[in-house]
Design a protein around this motif. Structure first.
Motif, PDB file in Angstrom:
ATOM      1  N   ARG A 122      -5.792  -6.528  39.138  1.00  0.00           N
ATOM      2  CA  ARG A 122      -4.977  -6.087  38.000  1.00  0.00           C
ATOM      3  C   ARG A 122      -3.881  -5.111  38.414  1.00  0.00           C
ATOM      4  O   ARG A 122      -2.790  -5.119  37.834  1.00  0.00           O
ATOM      5  N   ARG A 123      -4.174  -4.265  39.391  1.00  0.00           N
ATOM      6  CA  ARG A 123      -3.232  -3.202  39.751  1.00  0.00           C
ATOM      7  C   ARG A 123      -2.472  -3.481  41.049  1.00  0.00           C
ATOM      8  O   ARG A 123      -1.520  -2.795  41.367  1.00  0.00           O
ATOM      9  N   GLY A 124      -2.968  -4.424  41.841  1.00  0.00           N
ATOM     10  CA  GLY A 124      -2.219  -4.840  43.024  1.00  0.00           C
ATOM     11  C   GLY A 124      -2.481  -4.048  44.279  1.00  0.00           C
ATOM     12  O   GLY A 124      -1.724  -4.178  45.257  1.00  0.00           O
ATOM     13  N   TYR A 125      -3.522  -3.234  44.332  1.00  0.00           N
ATOM     14  CA  TYR A 125      -3.862  -2.514  45.562  1.00  0.00           C
ATOM     15  C   TYR A 125      -5.342  -2.161  45.540  1.00  0.00           C
ATOM     16  O   TYR A 125      -6.009  -2.268  44.501  1.00  0.00           O
ATOM     17  N   ASP A 126      -5.828  -1.736  46.680  1.00  0.00           N
ATOM     18  CA  ASP A 126      -7.251  -1.417  46.858  1.00  0.00           C
ATOM     19  C   ASP A 126      -7.491   0.034  46.464  1.00  0.00           C
ATOM     20  O   ASP A 126      -6.948   0.954  47.104  1.00  0.00           O
ATOM     21  N   LEU A 127      -8.294   0.252  45.445  1.00  0.00           N
ATOM     22  CA  LEU A 127      -8.554   1.610  44.972  1.00  0.00           C
ATOM     23  C   LEU A 127      -9.233   2.458  46.036  1.00  0.00           C
ATOM     24  O   LEU A 127      -8.965   3.667  46.142  1.00  0.00           O
ATOM     25  N   GLY A 179       2.126   2.444  37.306  1.00  0.00           N
ATOM     26  CA  GLY A 179       1.790   1.522  38.394  1.00  0.00           C
ATOM     27  C   GLY A 179       2.103   2.119  39.753  1.00  0.00           C
ATOM     28  O   GLY A 179       3.261   2.401  40.076  1.00  0.00           O
ATOM     29  N   TYR A 180       1.057   2.313  40.558  1.00  0.00           N
ATOM     30  CA  TYR A 180       1.227   2.884  41.900  1.00  0.00           C
ATOM     31  C   TYR A 180       1.759   1.840  42.885  1.00  0.00           C
ATOM     32  O   TYR A 180       2.514   2.166  43.796  1.00  0.00           O
ATOM     33  N   ALA A 181       1.385   0.587  42.683  1.00  0.00           N
ATOM     34  CA  ALA A 181       1.815  -0.472  43.604  1.00  0.00           C
ATOM     35  C   ALA A 181       3.321  -0.697  43.480  1.00  0.00           C
ATOM     36  O   ALA A 181       3.850  -0.848  42.370  1.00  0.00           O
ATOM     37  N   GLU A 182       4.001  -0.699  44.630  1.00  0.00           N
ATOM     38  CA  GLU A 182       5.449  -0.926  44.694  1.00  0.00           C
ATOM     39  C   GLU A 182       6.195  -0.034  43.697  1.00  0.00           C
ATOM     40  O   GLU A 182       7.136  -0.463  43.024  1.00  0.00           O
ATOM     41  N   HIS A 183       5.751   1.193  43.629  1.00  0.00           N
ATOM     42  CA  HIS A 183       6.276   2.070  42.590  1.00  0.00           C
ATOM     43  C   HIS A 183       7.771   2.361  42.751  1.00  0.00           C
ATOM     44  O   HIS A 183       8.513   2.360  41.756  1.00  0.00           O
ATOM     45  N   LEU A 184       8.223   2.597  43.960  1.00  0.00           N
ATOM     46  CA  LEU A 184       9.631   2.969  44.143  1.00  0.00           C
ATOM     47  C   LEU A 184      10.559   1.854  43.678  1.00  0.00           C
ATOM     48  O   LEU A 184      11.580   2.114  43.025  1.00  0.00           O
ATOM     49  N   SER A 194      -0.463  10.969  42.370  1.00  0.00           N
ATOM     50  CA  SER A 194      -1.873  10.990  41.966  1.00  0.00           C
ATOM     51  C   SER A 194      -2.019  10.595  40.495  1.00  0.00           C
ATOM     52  O   SER A 194      -2.987   9.913  40.121  1.00  0.00           O
ATOM     53  N   GLU A 195      -1.050  11.008  39.652  1.00  0.00           N
ATOM     54  CA  GLU A 195      -1.130  10.631  38.237  1.00  0.00           C
ATOM     55  C   GLU A 195      -1.049   9.124  38.058  1.00  0.00           C
ATOM     56  O   GLU A 195      -1.699   8.561  37.176  1.00  0.00           O
ATOM     57  N   LEU A 196      -0.271   8.457  38.923  1.00  0.00           N
ATOM     58  CA  LEU A 196      -0.136   7.003  38.807  1.00  0.00           C
ATOM     59  C   LEU A 196      -1.449   6.307  39.117  1.00  0.00           C
ATOM     60  O   LEU A 196      -1.827   5.333  38.450  1.00  0.00           O
ATOM     61  N   VAL A 197      -2.168   6.779  40.114  1.00  0.00           N
ATOM     62  CA  VAL A 197      -3.461   6.186  40.451  1.00  0.00           C
ATOM     63  C   VAL A 197      -4.465   6.447  39.329  1.00  0.00           C
ATOM     64  O   VAL A 197      -5.258   5.563  38.959  1.00  0.00           O
ATOM     65  N   LYS A 198      -4.431   7.641  38.749  1.00  0.00           N
ATOM     66  CA  LYS A 198      -5.345   7.955  37.650  1.00  0.00           C
ATOM     67  C   LYS A 198      -5.045   7.090  36.433  1.00  0.00           C
ATOM     68  O   LYS A 198      -5.967   6.622  35.746  1.00  0.00           O
ATOM     69  N   ILE A 199      -3.759   6.868  36.162  1.00  0.00           N
ATOM     70  CA  ILE A 199      -3.389   5.987  35.053  1.00  0.00           C
ATOM     71  C   ILE A 199      -3.898   4.576  35.312  1.00  0.00           C
ATOM     72  O   ILE A 199      -4.462   3.924  34.421  1.00  0.00           O
ATOM     73  N   ASP A 200      -3.712   4.090  36.530  1.00  0.00           N
ATOM     74  CA  ASP A 200      -4.177   2.742  36.878  1.00  0.00           C
ATOM     75  C   ASP A 200      -5.691   2.613  36.693  1.00  0.00           C
ATOM     76  O   ASP A 200      -6.191   1.589  36.209  1.00  0.00           O
ATOM     77  N   TYR A 201      -6.411   3.641  37.090  1.00  0.00           N
ATOM     78  CA  TYR A 201      -7.867   3.628  36.953  1.00  0.00           C
ATOM     79  C   TYR A 201      -8.277   3.593  35.473  1.00  0.00           C
ATOM     80  O   TYR A 201      -9.105   2.770  35.053  1.00  0.00           O
ATOM     81  N   GLN A 202      -7.676   4.468  34.666  1.00  0.00           N
ATOM     82  CA  GLN A 202      -8.017   4.518  33.242  1.00  0.00           C
ATOM     83  C   GLN A 202      -7.599   3.225  32.536  1.00  0.00           C
ATOM     84  O   GLN A 202      -8.323   2.736  31.657  1.00  0.00           O
ATOM     85  N   GLN A 203      -6.466   2.660  32.924  1.00  0.00           N
ATOM     86  CA  GLN A 203      -6.028   1.424  32.291  1.00  0.00           C
ATOM     87  C   GLN A 203      -6.979   0.276  32.614  1.00  0.00           C
ATOM     88  O   GLN A 203      -7.257  -0.569  31.755  1.00  0.00           O
TER      89      GLN A 203
END
Length: 841
Positions: A202-207, A537-542, A223-232
């Motif tokens: 779903r998120r495109g990377y290995d947690l 989204g942390y994956a390919e964020h830039l 770090s907020e992006l990873v936390k958002i991905d986890y909660q989502q």
């Protein structure tokens, strides 16, 4: 002739067996303690429910009673199913509906939940995952319902859990109307066996490679992006694997669903929308500044919070947006300590629910109790007692008639909200969680932990306070919107003038794409103060961030899109109607529409307004529909922006305002109001109650009968106040509009004037109209029968015979969840405290 007689007998039997069920009448939770029920007592209690004006019951099996273990009926056993079906069929004969919980106690779980299916907790230690069972068991489980709590994120746990219900209901004909899921209370649950796999897909990377960011508390970049991905991911799994499978299973078996989504880590709007009847909860006592409205001083806001209409609107918004006729509430939990709740405390809480969009009240509640059980019978540990042993049982029907009148109008009208407020849940997910398991639990109790401090909560509070009519919308729900030729947003069920994006920082690219789609179709979109700055989204964020920045800047340049520095001005420019005069007078309302035009439910939950000239944004001619006093056409006059209407609505009162010319003209007079206090010798006679009837007495000044001698401080029941009085000169006019104001009443009062019954007052203000022709210049006789609480008697009962507290599990506790003991209570004021006045003009 014989055939005709047989046909009539058959027809009468059919009519007895098939009375229509009512949803406009209030329903109630009905706890079956140990499911130690009998058919005889079920029938007797259903008779009481019918007589009291209830529309249905919700069966919840819970823990048992000491000494009744041998009579307990295991949940879903053949005997239990027999009792359930008997209840459904007997309910049908009486026109009472029946719902049931898909389980016992709460949350879902039980004996067929294996450790693989049980709730799991993840923590991070030394940058590695530590997964263990939460070991949480079903809370307040009934016999046959004990076991582990279900993993709400598991791929097959819900299906496996429901398999025992498949078996139990395989050959059942008399089924409940609805299945019910209680609020999410899987504490610490934040993981499931295939979570890392689902996360990567779903998120495109290995947690597991980013655990340091997930566990970060120092503010590291991203770090907020990873936390958002986890909660989502948790939110999506909860919706797809918990809410939807249960709803689909219920539909397959021809059940409706009632769902309390709150308390969960998911997006409440999507979860509520997954059910047929979204259900919120009113727990505790609001702090309404209504004069004489009592709040139990022992109630702990720190422990439980207070009811909040902004939280209630999550359930009603989902119903409005998705066209669901009914939206319910668990109502009246812990309004005050046991034996201390009055009808006058219940009504304002219900009025707040109505104004928040709720239209299907479920009382919390009534305990099944054997008919031969001595007073006070079997009681639930945390509810307001609405049952046969309640001190207001004889007046219960009056509350139910009020609720029925209101809900009949609320259920048969359409929402009329102009503003659709986007819920930026990703901003919440980016913050530190305040609940166990480091997940955000969106509860109705402590909205301060997740809602009120968000800009979303602040702008919603502003809209509520300033007279705007609005609903919430989720990211997923945005995909359902279309745009009509006038630029209004349409969900397929409701129409909105504008979409408001609260001040926020994070937004998914999918959501931005939906905003672009809507704007391109001509939708009016207002960003509060600024646009979101960061794509989730942390994956390919830039790469995603560069695209996001370009496209959101382009969006703001569209003609129908505004970044607002003046929200009031920009909403008005989009055609939003603000009910300013209602808001500035402290009146709470919900606006709806019928075939005849606008419909407002208006309640005075404050101490600012009594009467005055008001203007409504969507009505030119208005009549007042008072559920307690009937209809009247409001006096009107031209105003600067349309007609103004003269409304009398005292603190504690409520009414409907409807477009049209129905009813007689209201008694608005130019004469100043005058008051006459009824004084003299009051004769007090105790009529019925426990433990014994105190002696009659006379008093020159009204006072609490608990202050009198002769053990009156322990009396619970009804006493009659009687007085003879003369009218002052000039008051006796046939054209006078007269009201009797009883002042402070503890707790309900049945009134007779000169031998004519005027009715019973049970809510604040304790006033009633009096026909001027009923009064005489001399020798008027006023009789007032007052019924008090049962608290004073329980002070004595707990000293002499506390053996009634014999329940398993938590037994019975006080409002702070400590061992219940009424023996140390001080006497509560009882009776007619006054002053008693005639108010006339």
């Amino acid at each position: 002739m014989r055939l005709a007689l047989i046909f009539l007998i058959f027809l009468s039997c059919f009519l007895v067996r098939a009375q229509p069920m009512s949803t406009s009448k209030p329903w109630t939770y009905w706890w079956w303690m140990g499911s130690a029920v009998t058919k005889e007592d079920i029938s007797a209690q259903l008779d009481f429910f019918k007589k009291s004006g209830l529309g249905g019951v919700h069966i919840i099996p819970i823990y048992g009673v000491k000494g009744y273990e041998s009579k307990a009926i295991p949940f879903l056993s053949s005997k239990w199913m027999e009792m359930m079906q008997y209840t459904v069929s007997e309910g049908q004969r009486r026109g009472l509906g029946v719902d049931m919980t898909t389980g016992t106690g709460w949350p879902f779980g039980g004996p067929n939940v294996s450790t693989e299916m049980a709730a799991k907790n993840m923590s991070i230690l030394n940058n590695s995952l530590q997964v263990v069972l939460t070991k949480q068991k079903v809370k307040r489980a009934a016999p046959g319902g004990e076991g582990f709590v279900l993993d709400p994120f598991h791929s097959t746990a819900m299906t496996g859990y429901l398999s025992r219900f498949d078996s139990a209901f395989a050959d059942v004909k008399n089924k409940p109307r609805s299945m019910y899921m209680d609020s999410y209370e899987a504490y610490g649950a934040n993981w499931t066996s295939d979570f890392t796999k689902q996360f990567k897909e779903r998120r495109g990377y290995d947690l597991e490679t980013e655990l340091a960011l997930l566990n970060d508390s120092t503010g590291k970049p991203f770090s907020e992006l990873v936390k958002i991905d986890y909660q989502q991911t948790l939110s999506e799994l909860l919706y797809e694997r918990y809410a939807l499978p249960w709803a689909k299973w219920s539909t397959k078996h021809r059940f409706l669903t009632r769902y309390q989504a709150h308390g969960s880590p998911g997006n409440l709007l999507d979860l509520y929308a997954a059910s047929d009847i979204p259900e919120t909860e009113s727990f505790g006592t609001s702090r309404f500044p209504i004069p004489a409205l009592r709040v139990d001083p022992d109630y702990s806001i720190d422990q439980f919070g207070t009811p909040n209409p902004l939280a209630m609107k999550f359930a009603s918004s989902a119903a409005h947006f998705n066209g669901k006729k009914l939206v319910s509430s668990e109502t009246g939990t812990w309004l005050a300590n046991h034996f201390k709740v009055s009808l006058s405390q219940i009504k304002p809480q219900i009025d707040e629910l109505f104004a928040s969009g709720i239209n299907h009240i479920f009382y919390h509640g009534i305990n099944y109790s054997p008919e031969k059980e001595p007073y006070p019978g079997w009681l639930f540990y945390a509810s307001t007692n609405f049952g046969k042993s309640s001190h207001f049982a004889d007046q219960f029907q009056l509350l139910n008639e009020y609720v029925e009148s209101c809900q009949a109008l609320l259920q048969n009208s359409k929402p009329d909200n102009d503003v659709l407020v986007y819920f930026p849940i990703h901003d919440l997910w980016a913050t530190k969680a305040k609940s166990s398991g480091n997940v955000h639990l969106l509860e109705v109790h402590h909205v301060d932990r997740w809602l009120l401090d968000l800009p979303f909560g602040k702008v919603s509070q502003k809209l509520w306070n300033e007279g705007y009519a609005f609903d919430y919308v989720s990211d997923l729900q945005l995909t359902q919107l279309s745009v009509d030729k006038n630029g209004s947003l349409n969900s397929g069920n409701s129409s909105y003038k504008t979409l408001l994006i609260p001040e926020s920082s994070y937004m998914p690219m999918k959501t931005l794409n939906e905003l672009k789609r809507l704007a391109n179709a001509g939708a009016k979109i207002v960003f509060e103060k600024k646009v979101p700055t960061t794509v989730t989204g942390y994956a390919e964020h830039l790469r995603q961030q560069q695209q996001f920045s370009r496209e959101i800047n382009a969006l703001t340049k569209q003609q129908t899109v505004k970044v607002s520095a003046d929200l009031e001005k920009d909403l008005a420019a989009n055609g939003v109607v603000r009910e300013l005069r209602l808001a500035e007078n402290g009146l709470t309302f919900i606006r709806k529409r019928t075939q005849n035009g606008a419909l407002y439910f208006v309640t005075n939950l404050g101490n600012q307004f009594q009467e005055g000239w008001l203007q409504l944004g969507k009505a030119d001619m208005v009549f007042k529909n008072d559920p307690m006093a009937g209809k009247s056409l409001l006096s009107h006059r031209p105003g600067k922006k349309g007609n103004e209407f003269f409304l009398s609505l005292l603190p504690g009162q409520s009414c409907f305002l409807q477009s049209g010319l129905d009813g007689a003209r209201s008694p608005h007079l130019d004469n100043p109001k005058q008051e006459f206090e009824i004084k003299g010798k009051w004769q007090l006679t105790f009529l019925k109650g426990r433990p014994t009837l105190p002696h009659s007495s006379e008093m020159d000044q009204l006072q609490s009968w608990a202050e009198l001698p002769d053990s009156s401080e322990y009396f619970s029941g009804t006493a009659r106040y009687k007085i003879q009085f003369n009218l002052p000169d000039g008051m006796l006019r046939k054209d006078a509009f007269i009201q009797l104001d009883l002042g402070d009443v503890r707790e309900t009062a049945k009134v007779t004037m000169n031998g004519k019954a005027l009715g019973t007052v049970w809510s604040i203000p304790f006033r009633m109209n009096v026909n001027a022709e009923l009064l005489k210049a001399k020798m008027n006789v006023l009789e007032i029968e007052v019924t008090n609480l049962s608290a004073n008697y329980m002070r004595l009962r707990d000293k002499q015979a506390p053996e009634w507290k014999k329940f398993n599990d938590i037994n019975i506790v006080d409002i702070t969840y400590k061992k219940f003991d009424a023996s140390k209570w001080k006497p509560m004021p009882s009776g007619l405290l006054g002053p008693v006045k005639l108010i006339y003009e």
